[in-house]
Design a protein around this motif. Structure first.
Motif, mmCIF file in Angstrom:
data_model
loop_
_atom_site.group_PDB
_atom_site.id
_atom_site.type_symbol
_atom_site.label_atom_id
_atom_site.label_comp_id
_atom_site.label_asym_id
_atom_site.label_seq_id
_atom_site.Cartn_x
_atom_site.Cartn_y
_atom_site.Cartn_z
ATOM 1 N N VAL A 104 0.680 -0.838 -0.111
ATOM 2 C CA VAL A 104 -0.284 0.446 0.067
ATOM 3 C C VAL A 104 1.182 1.329 0.138
ATOM 4 C CG1 VAL A 104 -2.279 0.943 1.365
ATOM 5 C CG2 VAL A 104 -2.297 -1.055 1.004
ATOM 6 N N ALA A 105 1.728 1.182 0.484
ATOM 7 C CA ALA A 105 2.642 2.417 1.153
ATOM 8 C C ALA A 105 3.387 2.819 -0.130
ATOM 9 C CB ALA A 105 4.004 2.324 2.348
ATOM 10 N N LEU A 106 4.293 1.384 -0.959
ATOM 11 C CA LEU A 106 4.809 1.555 -2.490
ATOM 12 C C LEU A 106 4.388 2.209 -3.482
ATOM 13 C CD1 LEU A 106 7.155 -1.780 -2.085
ATOM 14 C CD2 LEU A 106 7.748 0.663 -1.182
ATOM 15 N N ARG A 107 3.106 1.708 -3.058
ATOM 16 C CA ARG A 107 1.788 2.602 -4.720
ATOM 17 C C ARG A 107 2.681 4.265 -4.831
ATOM 18 N NH1 ARG A 107 -4.085 0.481 -2.349
ATOM 19 N NH2 ARG A 107 -3.836 -1.086 -2.443
ATOM 20 N N THR A 108 2.582 5.173 -3.004
ATOM 21 C CA THR A 108 2.579 6.470 -3.287
ATOM 22 C C THR A 108 4.241 6.855 -2.646
ATOM 23 O OG1 THR A 108 1.608 6.266 -1.777
ATOM 24 C CG2 THR A 108 0.083 7.116 -3.334
ATOM 25 N N HIS A 109 5.064 6.235 -2.292
ATOM 26 C CA HIS A 109 6.018 6.968 -1.304
ATOM 27 C C HIS A 109 7.175 5.654 -1.311
ATOM 28 C CE1 HIS A 109 2.569 8.560 0.841
ATOM 29 N NE2 HIS A 109 3.963 8.653 1.780
ATOM 30 N N ARG A 110 7.985 5.895 -0.960
ATOM 31 C CA ARG A 110 9.966 5.970 -0.974
ATOM 32 C C ARG A 110 9.753 5.005 0.713
ATOM 33 N NH1 ARG A 110 14.477 5.699 -4.686
ATOM 34 N NH2 ARG A 110 13.113 7.712 -5.476
ATOM 35 N N VAL A 111 9.551 3.870 0.964
ATOM 36 C CA VAL A 111 9.772 3.400 2.068
ATOM 37 C C VAL A 111 11.213 3.524 3.208
ATOM 38 C CG1 VAL A 111 8.713 1.859 3.549
ATOM 39 C CG2 VAL A 111 7.145 2.792 2.098
ATOM 40 N N VAL A 112 11.051 3.504 4.230
ATOM 41 C CA VAL A 112 12.785 4.005 4.777
ATOM 42 C C VAL A 112 11.986 3.101 6.674
ATOM 43 C CG1 VAL A 112 14.293 5.211 5.781
ATOM 44 C CG2 VAL A 112 13.338 5.988 4.091
ATOM 45 N N LEU A 113 12.199 1.333 6.161
ATOM 46 C CA LEU A 113 12.682 1.039 7.441
ATOM 47 C C LEU A 113 13.731 1.416 8.746
ATOM 48 C CD1 LEU A 113 11.785 -2.370 5.276
ATOM 49 C CD2 LEU A 113 9.824 -0.710 6.358
#
Length: 435
Positions: free
Chosen positions: A75-84
Motif C-alpha cells: 500500500v505504501a509503495l504505491r505512492t511512497h519511498r519507504v524507509v525501514l
C-alpha cells in the motif's frame, strides 16, 4: 554516510544505508554507534521523486520489518519511498546484547548507556538520517505501537522534519507513568484470559495440570533454563494479537508427550515455550519495557511497576486456578532465570530503581502542533490503553483519531486497509505539509 548495498527482487528495490551517530546526542564527540536503515521503493518508480515514509517499529527494542510484498508495505509503495529503520541497539544497527552489556562493570554506567536508547535518541538518529541521506526533506512517519510513542517525541522535538504522521495503536499517555499503565493493564489482561478459557473451556484444566506438573518437577527447556510457573504465565504476551488466543490453545494442545500418562511435557511444547519466552532476538524489549514511561528530570523511578501491581491482583498468583497468564509485562525474575537476559540483571535493576529521565514530550509544542496526524485507536487494545490514547489525541493539535473495535493491536499487519484509511484521512484534510 554510505550506501551499503542495492538489491532488486520482484516488486522491491532495496537500498541499505548506514550512518554513524553519537551514543549520547548531548556529547556529540563521544562514543559512536551505527544506525542502519533500508530504503524500499517499487522498481518501476525508482527514479521518481516520491514522498518519503519512515516506518517507526513497535517495541521497544524491535528492529524494523524485513521487506516483503505483503501487509501494509505494498500500500505504501504505491505512492511512497519507504524507509525501514533498525532502531539503535537492534537488527543491523549497532546491536545491544548480553555480550555488549557485559563490558560494563558498573551497573550505573550501563544504565546511563541504555538511557541513550530511548525515544529521544531514536528521534535524533532519524533526524540525522533525514538530513544527511535525504537532504533535509520533510518525511511522513508511520508509527506502530511504540513507534507511536516515538512519533509523539518526534512532534515534540523536531516537528520541522515531519510532513504528516500516521499512528497505529500507539498514542501514548503524555503524562507517562508505568504504575498507571499497569494499573489499567491488569484488568484488561485478566478479561482477555477469561475470553481464552471461554473459547476453549477444556484448556482451563489442561493448563492447570501443566502448571501443577511444572511446579512439582524440574522441567528443563532446550537451552537448559528451568521452566517455572511464572515463565509459563508469560506465554500470555501475545494474547493482544489477532491470532493470540488460538495460538495459545494450539500450543497447549501438544503439551504432553503422552496424554495417557500426562507425566512428561513434550519436546515440541518445551521448544516452543523456550522460543516464545527466551527474548534472545530482542533482549532490549524486556530491559527497556518500563523505561519508556520515564519522563523528565524529576520523574520517579519506574520501580518494577508491573511486579508491584501484580501483588494487588491475586488472580495472577502462580497457585491460582485457572491459571491466569500475564501480558506484555516484565518482572525481575526474568533476569535471573532466562539465559539471554542474565547479563542484563544488574543494569535492569539500576534502570528500574534510578529516578530522573530525559524529556520525551513537550506539552505546549504538541498542543500547538500543525503537522497533520491520523491515528487509529483500537478500542480493545490489550497493550495501549484506549482511554489514555484518546486523552492524548484531544491534546495534540491537528490530530484526528479513528476509534475501532474491528482489530486487535496488530491491525496494521493484518489488514492493509488500516493504512489506506489513515492515508485517506490525511489526504482529505489537505495532505501532508510541503516545503
Amino acid at each position: 554516510m554510505a550506501v551499503v548495498n542495492v538489491t532488486t527482487s520482484p516488486g522491491l528495490r532495496v537500498t541499505d544505508h548506514r550512518v554513524d551517530v553519537p551514543v549520547d546526542w548531548a556529547r556529540p564527540d563521544g562514543e559512536t554507534l551505527q544506525v542502519f536503515a533500508r530504503e524500499v521503493v517499487d522498481p518501476a518508480k525508482a527514479n521518481e521523486d516520491l514522498p518519503l515514509l519512515l516506518f517507526l517499529q513497535g517495541g521497544p527494542g524491535g528492529k524494523g520489518p524485513r521487506p516483503q510484498r505483503d501487509g501494509w508495505l505494498p500500500v505504501a509503495l504505491r505512492t511512497h519511498r519507504v524507509v525501514l529503520l533498525d532502531q539503535r541497539g537492534t537488527g543491523r544497527s549497532s546491536r545491544v546484547d548480553g555480550a555488549d552489556i557485559s563490558r560494563f562493570t558498573d551497573p550505573a554506567a550501563a544504565a546511563a548507556y541504555l538511557r541513550c536508547f530511548r525515544a529521544d535518541s531514536i528521534v535524533a538518529d532519524a533526524e540525522h538520517l533525514r538530513t544527511t541521506v535525504y537532504g533535509g526533506r520533510r518525511w511522513e512517519t508511520l508509527g506502530q505501537s511504540y513507534g507511536g510513542f516515538i512519533t509523539l517525541t518526534y512532534l515534540s522535538q523536531a516537528p520541522q522534519g515531519l510532513a504528516a504522521c500516521y499512528v497505529t495503536g500507539g498514542l501514548a499517555s503524555l503524562e507517562p507513568s508505568a504504575a498507571e499503565v499497569y494499573r489499567r493493564t491488569y484488568p484488561r489482561v485478566a478479561a482477555r484470559v477469561r475470553r481464552f478459557y471461554d473459547r476453549y473451556p477444556a484448556d482451563a484444566d489442561l493448563v492447570a495440570a501443566v502448571a501443577d506438573h511444572v511446579a512439582a518437577s524440574d522441567v528443563r527447556l532446550p537451552d537448559g533454563d528451568r521452566l517455572t510457573v511464572h515463565r509459563l504465565q508469560a506465554l500470555g504476551g501475545d494474547l493482544g494479537m489477532a491470532p493470540g488466543v488460538d495460538e495459545l490453545h494450539w500450543l497447549f494442545d501438544e503439551a504432553w508427550a503422552d496424554e495417557r500418562r500426562a507425566d512428561r511435557l513434550s519436546e515440541t511444547f518445551c521448544r516452543q515455550v523456550a522460543e516464545r519466552t527466551a527474548f534472545a532476538d530482542n533482549p532490549l524489549f524486556v530491559v527497556m519495557q518500563e523505561s519508556i514511561y520515564g519522563h523528565g528530570a524529576g520523574g520517579p523511578a519506574t520501580g518494577w511497576a508491573a511486579a508491584a501491581e501484580r501483588e494487588r491482583h491475586p488472580e495472577f498468583a502462580e497457585t491460582a486456578r485457572p491459571l491466569t497468564f500475564t501480558g506484555e509485562m516484565m518482572f525481575p525474575w526474568m533476569f535471573s532465570e532466562i539465559r539471554a537476559l542474565r547479563p542484563f540483571e544488574a543494569v535492569a535493576h539500576a534502570l528500574a530503581t534510578t529516578p530522573g529521565w530525559s524529556d520525551l514530550y513537550d506539552l505546549d509544542r504538541l498542543a500547538a502542533n500543525d503537522v497533520p496526524v491520523a491515528a487509529v485507536v483500537y478500542h480493545d487494545d490489550l497493550y495501549v490503553d484506549a482511554g489514555l490514547s484518546l486523552r492524548t489525541a484531544e491534546h495534540v493539535g491537528n490530530c484526528e483519531a479513528w476509534v475501532t473495535n474491528e482489530y486487535e493491536h496488530d491491525g496494521l499487519r493484518r489488514d492493509p486497509a488500516v493504512l489506506e484509511r489513515l492515508l485517506d484521512r490525511i489526504r482529505d484534510r489537505g495532505g501532508p505539509l510541503t516545503g
